[in-house]
Design an enzyme around this catalytic site. Sequence first.
Site, mmCIF file in Angstrom:
data_model
loop_
_atom_site.group_PDB
_atom_site.id
_atom_site.type_symbol
_atom_site.label_atom_id
_atom_site.label_comp_id
_atom_site.label_asym_id
_atom_site.label_seq_id
_atom_site.Cartn_x
_atom_site.Cartn_y
_atom_site.Cartn_z
ATOM 1 N N LYS A 13 0.869 -1.198 -0.127
ATOM 2 C CA LYS A 13 0.101 0.019 -0.061
ATOM 3 C C LYS A 13 0.739 1.243 0.042
ATOM 4 O O LYS A 13 0.697 2.245 -0.704
ATOM 5 C CB LYS A 13 -0.781 -0.141 1.199
ATOM 6 C CG LYS A 13 -1.673 -1.323 1.342
ATOM 7 C CD LYS A 13 -2.635 -1.152 2.652
ATOM 8 C CE LYS A 13 -2.316 -1.057 3.989
ATOM 9 N NZ LYS A 13 -1.232 -2.422 4.204
ATOM 10 N N ARG A 88 -10.076 0.507 8.220
ATOM 11 C CA ARG A 88 -9.544 -0.529 8.457
ATOM 12 C C ARG A 88 -10.727 -1.547 9.140
ATOM 13 O O ARG A 88 -10.445 -2.757 9.463
ATOM 14 C CB ARG A 88 -8.409 -0.839 9.488
ATOM 15 C CG ARG A 88 -7.061 -0.923 8.711
ATOM 16 C CD ARG A 88 -5.950 -0.565 9.847
ATOM 17 N NE ARG A 88 -4.959 -1.414 9.531
ATOM 18 C CZ ARG A 88 -3.681 -1.076 9.139
ATOM 19 N NH1 ARG A 88 -3.697 0.313 8.533
ATOM 20 N NH2 ARG A 88 -2.662 -1.779 8.962
ATOM 21 N N ARG A 155 10.896 -1.846 10.951
ATOM 22 C CA ARG A 155 9.743 -1.491 11.967
ATOM 23 C C ARG A 155 9.585 -2.315 13.146
ATOM 24 O O ARG A 155 9.572 -3.528 13.039
ATOM 25 C CB ARG A 155 8.509 -1.441 11.230
ATOM 26 C CG ARG A 155 8.139 0.146 10.675
ATOM 27 C CD ARG A 155 7.397 -0.092 9.527
ATOM 28 N NE ARG A 155 5.992 -0.544 10.011
ATOM 29 C CZ ARG A 155 4.855 -0.737 9.518
ATOM 30 N NH1 ARG A 155 4.726 0.241 8.209
ATOM 31 N NH2 ARG A 155 3.701 -1.244 9.926
HETATM 32 P P1 AP5 Z 1 4.831 -1.627 1.952
HETATM 33 O O1 AP5 Z 1 4.452 -0.911 0.767
HETATM 34 O O2 AP5 Z 1 5.467 -1.084 3.094
HETATM 35 O O3 AP5 Z 1 3.513 -2.479 2.421
HETATM 36 P P2 AP5 Z 1 2.337 -1.942 3.221
HETATM 37 O O4 AP5 Z 1 1.174 -2.549 2.586
HETATM 38 O O5 AP5 Z 1 2.229 -0.502 3.206
HETATM 39 O O6 AP5 Z 1 2.565 -2.537 4.606
HETATM 40 P P3 AP5 Z 1 2.484 -1.894 6.132
HETATM 41 O O7 AP5 Z 1 3.328 -2.786 6.972
HETATM 42 O O8 AP5 Z 1 2.888 -0.552 5.985
HETATM 43 O O9 AP5 Z 1 1.020 -1.893 6.232
HETATM 44 P P4 AP5 Z 1 0.289 -2.217 7.676
HETATM 45 O O10 AP5 Z 1 -1.217 -1.896 7.115
HETATM 46 O O11 AP5 Z 1 0.294 -3.240 8.382
HETATM 47 O O12 AP5 Z 1 0.866 -0.809 8.355
HETATM 48 P P5 AP5 Z 1 0.427 0.643 8.760
HETATM 49 O O13 AP5 Z 1 1.601 1.406 8.898
HETATM 50 O O14 AP5 Z 1 -1.028 0.929 7.941
HETATM 51 O O15 AP5 Z 1 5.675 -2.879 1.221
HETATM 52 C C1 AP5 Z 1 6.157 -3.848 2.190
HETATM 53 C C2 AP5 Z 1 7.460 -4.593 1.722
HETATM 54 O O16 AP5 Z 1 7.366 -5.038 0.585
HETATM 55 C C3 AP5 Z 1 8.462 -3.327 1.440
HETATM 56 O O17 AP5 Z 1 9.552 -3.797 1.613
HETATM 57 C C4 AP5 Z 1 8.403 -3.023 0.171
HETATM 58 O O18 AP5 Z 1 9.813 -2.601 -0.823
HETATM 59 C C5 AP5 Z 1 8.026 -4.392 -0.512
HETATM 60 N N1 AP5 Z 1 7.430 -4.576 -1.680
HETATM 61 C C6 AP5 Z 1 6.040 -3.955 -2.069
HETATM 62 N N2 AP5 Z 1 5.613 -4.162 -3.236
HETATM 63 C C7 AP5 Z 1 6.232 -5.064 -3.615
HETATM 64 C C8 AP5 Z 1 6.281 -5.805 -5.059
HETATM 65 N N3 AP5 Z 1 5.316 -5.814 -5.647
HETATM 66 N N4 AP5 Z 1 7.137 -6.672 -5.130
HETATM 67 C C9 AP5 Z 1 8.179 -7.015 -4.113
HETATM 68 N N5 AP5 Z 1 8.292 -6.277 -2.841
HETATM 69 C C10 AP5 Z 1 7.450 -5.501 -2.705
HETATM 70 O O19 AP5 Z 1 -0.152 0.160 10.402
HETATM 71 C C11 AP5 Z 1 0.790 0.037 11.424
HETATM 72 C C12 AP5 Z 1 -0.380 -0.010 12.543
HETATM 73 O O20 AP5 Z 1 -1.018 1.351 12.950
HETATM 74 C C13 AP5 Z 1 -1.578 -1.158 12.500
HETATM 75 O O21 AP5 Z 1 -0.956 -2.220 12.989
HETATM 76 C C14 AP5 Z 1 -2.102 -0.329 13.742
HETATM 77 O O22 AP5 Z 1 -1.682 -0.702 14.929
HETATM 78 C C15 AP5 Z 1 -1.914 0.874 13.439
HETATM 79 N N6 AP5 Z 1 -2.888 1.684 12.286
HETATM 80 C C16 AP5 Z 1 -3.067 2.081 11.244
HETATM 81 N N7 AP5 Z 1 -3.947 2.519 10.695
HETATM 82 C C17 AP5 Z 1 -4.891 2.066 11.562
HETATM 83 C C18 AP5 Z 1 -6.251 2.176 11.325
HETATM 84 N N8 AP5 Z 1 -7.030 2.763 10.468
HETATM 85 N N9 AP5 Z 1 -7.308 1.929 12.504
HETATM 86 C C19 AP5 Z 1 -6.611 1.385 13.378
HETATM 87 N N10 AP5 Z 1 -5.124 1.101 13.646
HETATM 88 C C20 AP5 Z 1 -4.249 1.481 12.647
#
Ligand code: AP5
Length: 211
Positions: A13, A88, A155
């Site tokens: 994402k 989410r 992270r």
């Molecule tokens: P990346 O682009 O970083 O993936 P992502 O989907 O953004 O992953 P996140 O871990 O950031 O998502 P998340 O939803 O768990 O975390 P968030 O920060 O939102 O890509 C991942 C890896 O793969 C990278 O190394 C990249 O280079 C590689 N890659 C990407 N595409 C690729 C491809 N096609 N091929 C190969 N490699 C690839 O949330 C964190 C925490 O915040 C949650 O756990 C929760 O506690 C809180 N939180 C956030 N939003 C909410 C909400 N709305 N409600 C409640 N709690 C929330």
Amino acid sequence: MKLIFIGAPGAGKGTHAAFVSSRLEIPAISTGALLREEIKNRTPLGIQIAGTMDEGKLVADEIVLNIIKMRIAMPDCRKGFILDGFPRTENQARELDKIVEIDHVVSIEVPDEIIEIRLEGRRVCKTCGAIYHIVDNPPKIQNVCDKCGSGLSIRHDDIPEVVKDRLKIYHHDTEPLKVYYASCGKLKEVEGAEDVRETERRVCRAIGIEL
Ligand code: AP5
């Protein structure tokens, strides 16, 4: 254009939101990044949510909703925005519907086995938040951000046991949103297991951006 990117943790994402953001010149808003900033700055909110985030659990809806409402009211969102990681839960989606009309919801589809490998290799810039992967999307110089020259870090929630819990929470709480958005004709499912460039092309095609 007003977009939502949903998908499992590590589906890509943030990576693809950054690309589309620069193409359309609209901000990519990651609730995860905004919450991590609160923790980094040791604000009262950051202290309150740090444990929840380290365990990979969802932060309370009211907290996240307040943050999003304030962020999308800012002037740089007038032309549009990309919400990365929000909503989410169905409650978050319903509350968002009350304040804004979304154009497309992109769901990036990646099997759990690939997610687990990806998150083990993810590195994030300590300063600007740029996202890399040690094998699939490496920086030009090992452990140095291409964009700002700062060091890269792992992270806290990318440790394998926490990733397993985050995947469970995604399937239970967030994946049902696909049905919610499909029912109003907004869902665009994109296969995200191919390499970064190919997935970028698929995301752009799904939302009608010419490359
Ligand atoms: P990346 O682009 O970083 O993936 P992502 O989907 O953004 O992953 P996140 O871990 O950031 O998502 P998340 O939803 O768990 O975390 P968030 O920060 O939102 O890509 C991942 C890896 O793969 C990278 O190394 C990249 O280079 C590689 N890659 C990407 N595409 C690729 C491809 N096609 N091929 C190969 N490699 C690839 O949330 C964190 C925490 O915040 C949650 O756990 C929760 O506690 C809180 N939180 C956030 N939003 C909410 C909400 N709305 N409600 C409640 N709690 C929330």
